[in-house]
Design a protein around this motif. Structure first.
Motif: not given
Length: 56
Positions: A15-26, A28-37
């Protein structure tokens, strides 16, 4: 039930790693990293829930 607490920890980690969707929407973080998380979180959830809910 020996691995029950371990699987519960992995579920919360997924569940914590699913917060990578927030990284996808930001911006300053590459979208690829958010998708991988998010994919890693989904993998942890599927694996841990499958182990916890299986009858064998």
């Amino acid at each position: 039930m020996r691995y029950g607490i371990w699987n519960a920890g992995l579920i919360f980690f997924g569940i914590h790693l699913l917060l990578g969707l927030l990284a996808f929407r930001s911006d300053y973080v590459p979208r690829v990293l958010g998708v991988l998380l998010a994919l890693a979180g989904l993998g942890y959830l599927v694996d841990s829930l499958g182990t916890s809910l299986s009858s064998g």
